[in-house]
Design a protein around this motif. Structure first.
Motif, PDB file in Angstrom:
ATOM      1  N   TYR A  76       9.509  -3.512  -4.102  1.00 33.81           N
ATOM      2  CA  TYR A  76       8.442  -3.297  -5.084  1.00 33.81           C
ATOM      3  C   TYR A  76       8.994  -2.503  -6.253  1.00 33.81           C
ATOM      4  N   ARG A  77       8.579  -2.898  -7.475  1.00 35.72           N
ATOM      5  CA  ARG A  77       8.985  -2.210  -8.688  1.00 35.72           C
ATOM      6  C   ARG A  77       7.784  -2.157  -9.626  1.00 35.72           C
ATOM      7  N   PRO A  78       7.831  -1.310 -10.652  1.00 42.13           N
ATOM      8  CA  PRO A  78       6.726  -1.279 -11.615  1.00 42.13           C
ATOM      9  C   PRO A  78       6.513  -2.654 -12.244  1.00 42.13           C
ATOM     10  N   ARG A  79       5.270  -2.996 -12.496  1.00 32.26           N
ATOM     11  CA  ARG A  79       4.955  -4.314 -13.026  1.00 32.26           C
ATOM     12  C   ARG A  79       5.706  -4.591 -14.327  1.00 32.26           C
ATOM     13  N   LYS A  80       5.846  -3.567 -15.187  1.00 34.45           N
ATOM     14  CA  LYS A  80       6.522  -3.801 -16.464  1.00 34.45           C
ATOM     15  C   LYS A  80       8.000  -4.157 -16.255  1.00 34.45           C
ATOM     16  N   VAL A  81       8.599  -3.649 -15.170  1.00 35.04           N
ATOM     17  CA  VAL A  81       9.991  -3.981 -14.873  1.00 35.04           C
ATOM     18  C   VAL A  81      10.090  -5.422 -14.381  1.00 35.04           C
ATOM     19  N   LYS A 122       1.529   6.783  -9.942  1.00 35.61           N
ATOM     20  CA  LYS A 122       1.375   6.686 -11.391  1.00 35.61           C
ATOM     21  C   LYS A 122       2.005   5.421 -11.974  1.00 35.61           C
ATOM     22  N   LEU A 123       2.648   4.634 -11.130  1.00 26.16           N
ATOM     23  CA  LEU A 123       3.276   3.398 -11.574  1.00 26.16           C
ATOM     24  C   LEU A 123       2.538   2.209 -10.961  1.00 26.16           C
ATOM     25  N   ASP A 124       2.464   1.147 -11.698  1.00 28.01           N
ATOM     26  CA  ASP A 124       1.778  -0.053 -11.228  1.00 28.01           C
ATOM     27  C   ASP A 124       2.763  -0.886 -10.404  1.00 28.01           C
ATOM     28  N   SER A 135      12.446   2.583 -10.992  1.00 27.17           N
ATOM     29  CA  SER A 135      11.918   2.942  -9.664  1.00 27.17           C
ATOM     30  C   SER A 135      11.719   1.720  -8.773  1.00 27.17           C
ATOM     31  N   THR A 136      12.168   1.863  -7.530  1.00 25.87           N
ATOM     32  CA  THR A 136      12.114   0.766  -6.566  1.00 25.87           C
ATOM     33  C   THR A 136      11.824   1.303  -5.171  1.00 25.87           C
ATOM     34  N   CYS A 137      10.996   0.593  -4.429  1.00 23.25           N
ATOM     35  CA  CYS A 137      10.809   0.833  -2.989  1.00 23.25           C
ATOM     36  C   CYS A 137      11.236  -0.441  -2.265  1.00 23.25           C
ATOM     37  N   THR A 138      12.324  -0.376  -1.535  1.00 21.27           N
ATOM     38  CA  THR A 138      12.779  -1.530  -0.762  1.00 21.27           C
ATOM     39  C   THR A 138      12.516  -1.266   0.712  1.00 21.27           C
ATOM     40  N   PHE A 139      11.693  -2.110   1.308  1.00 21.23           N
ATOM     41  CA  PHE A 139      11.308  -1.982   2.713  1.00 21.23           C
ATOM     42  C   PHE A 139      12.135  -2.967   3.544  1.00 21.23           C
ATOM     43  N   SER A 140      12.688  -2.479   4.662  1.00 22.94           N
ATOM     44  CA  SER A 140      13.433  -3.340   5.576  1.00 22.94           C
ATOM     45  C   SER A 140      12.775  -3.262   6.951  1.00 22.94           C
ATOM     46  N   LEU A 141      12.146  -4.347   7.360  1.00 27.14           N
ATOM     47  CA  LEU A 141      11.474  -4.428   8.653  1.00 27.14           C
ATOM     48  C   LEU A 141      12.439  -4.975   9.699  1.00 27.14           C
ATOM     49  N   ALA A 142      12.630  -4.219  10.764  1.00 25.49           N
ATOM     50  CA  ALA A 142      13.488  -4.670  11.852  1.00 25.49           C
ATOM     51  C   ALA A 142      12.743  -5.696  12.704  1.00 25.49           C
ATOM     52  N   VAL A 143      13.135  -6.954  12.616  1.00 32.83           N
ATOM     53  CA  VAL A 143      12.528  -8.005  13.427  1.00 32.83           C
ATOM     54  C   VAL A 143      13.086  -7.947  14.850  1.00 32.83           C
ATOM     55  N   ASP A 144      14.314  -7.484  14.980  1.00 34.04           N
ATOM     56  CA  ASP A 144      14.947  -7.220  16.271  1.00 34.04           C
ATOM     57  C   ASP A 144      15.328  -5.748  16.320  1.00 34.04           C
ATOM     58  N   ASP A 145      15.580  -5.211  17.506  1.00 35.35           N
ATOM     59  CA  ASP A 145      16.160  -3.876  17.590  1.00 35.35           C
ATOM     60  C   ASP A 145      17.454  -3.867  16.786  1.00 35.35           C
ATOM     61  N   SER A 146      17.574  -2.909  15.896  1.00 31.19           N
ATOM     62  CA  SER A 146      18.738  -2.797  15.024  1.00 31.19           C
ATOM     63  C   SER A 146      19.573  -1.614  15.497  1.00 31.19           C
ATOM     64  N   THR A 147      20.782  -1.891  15.970  1.00 28.79           N
ATOM     65  CA  THR A 147      21.619  -0.869  16.584  1.00 28.79           C
ATOM     66  C   THR A 147      22.993  -0.847  15.915  1.00 28.79           C
ATOM     67  N   GLU A 148      23.800   0.127  16.292  1.00 21.94           N
ATOM     68  CA  GLU A 148      25.161   0.170  15.766  1.00 21.94           C
ATOM     69  C   GLU A 148      25.926  -1.091  16.174  1.00 21.94           C
ATOM     70  N   CYS A 173       0.832  -1.208   0.000  1.00 28.57           N
ATOM     71  CA  CYS A 173       0.000   0.000   0.000  1.00 28.57           C
ATOM     72  C   CYS A 173       0.864   1.253   0.000  1.00 28.57           C
ATOM     73  N   ILE A 174       1.928   1.252   0.803  1.00 29.61           N
ATOM     74  CA  ILE A 174       2.825   2.410   0.866  1.00 29.61           C
ATOM     75  C   ILE A 174       3.544   2.608  -0.463  1.00 29.61           C
ATOM     76  N   ALA A 175       3.998   1.515  -1.069  1.00 32.25           N
ATOM     77  CA  ALA A 175       4.690   1.617  -2.362  1.00 32.25           C
ATOM     78  C   ALA A 175       3.792   2.241  -3.417  1.00 32.25           C
ATOM     79  N   ARG A 176       2.521   1.869  -3.410  1.00 37.91           N
ATOM     80  CA  ARG A 176       1.583   2.453  -4.377  1.00 37.91           C
ATOM     81  C   ARG A 176       1.335   3.927  -4.093  1.00 37.91           C
ATOM     82  N   GLN A 177       1.369   4.320  -2.832  1.00 39.49           N
ATOM     83  CA  GLN A 177       1.206   5.734  -2.492  1.00 39.49           C
ATOM     84  C   GLN A 177       2.430   6.545  -2.899  1.00 39.49           C
TER      85      GLN A 177
END
Length: 210
Positions: free
Chosen positions: A185-190, A46-48, A89-102, A38-42
């Motif tokens: 996420y990337r455009p469907r044509k890609v 204009k891209l699928d 165009s690309t949206c790469t999401f990284s979800l922290a499953v653990d606290d991510s620290t230095e 949903c966020i990638a589409r927002q």
């Protein structure tokens, strides 16, 4: 990041699972996947935008050499010329499953490195791509590169594009993992053009687009 094939599991620095929902279909359409889509589409209305790949990563405790070398994601992927498209165009999401620290090797970025959409020269970390999959690029603070850490609490998400320079250091924490769930996420044509030439983001891909 990469080590030669055949290394015993107890010596692994990083567990890298590409395309987990391909191998475990019941994991598809989870809440994180739905929200990130949903966020990638927002972000690109204009891209699928559609899911290109997913990935689970685990920097194992005490593995100081569990390093993701500096790179741009486009360095690993076929470019517009190879795909016959005019879009990256690309949206790469990284979800922290653990606290991510230095200490346990959080992401770090070179802010602004994506603005000119230029791919820096990438070279293999090993003797060749056959020896080790990972690539690396030069990051030089004396030439204007600024390095910024991106620590993230468990459950937080970072988003980056295909050209931003990023990487991460090893896990110095002796009793903490650093697990991450990545979806891009990337455009469907890609995505369709990638699959047409046999590129799926799997380490089993044998396509050569150079």
């Amino acid at each position: 990041m990469s080590q030669p094939f055949g290394i015993p599991f107890e010596q692994w620095r990083i567990v890298n699972i590409m395309l987990p929902t391909t191998y475990l279909p019941s994991f598809r359409d989870n809440v994180y996947e739905r929200l990130s889509a949903c966020i990638a589409r927002q972000l690109f209305p204009k891209l699928d935008m559609t899911k290109d790949y997913d990935q689970l990563l685990n920097k194992r405790p005490g593995k100081k050499d569990a390093v993701f070398a500096w790179h741009q994601d486009m360095g690993y992927w076929p470019g517009p010329k190879a795909l016959g498209v005019d879009e990256t165009s690309t949206c790469t999401f990284s979800l922290a499953v653990d606290d991510s620290t230095e200490e346990n090797g959080c992401l770090r970025y070179v802010p602004g490195s994506q603005k000119d959409k230029r791919l820096r020269p990438h070279v293999p970390l090993g003797k060749s791509r056959d020896d080790a999959h990972a690539l690396t690029i030069e990051v030089d603070e004396s030439k204007g590169d600024k390095i910024v850490l991106a620590p993230a609490r468990r459950g937080s998400v970072t988003i980056h594009d295909e050209f931003v320079v990023h990487g991460s250091s090893g896990n110095r924490a002796k009793d903490r993992q650093r697990r991450t769930y990545v979806i891009a996420y990337r455009p469907r044509k890609v995505v369709e053009a990638e699959r047409k030439i046999g590129f799926t983001h799997s380490h089993n891909d044998e396509v050569n687009w150079d």
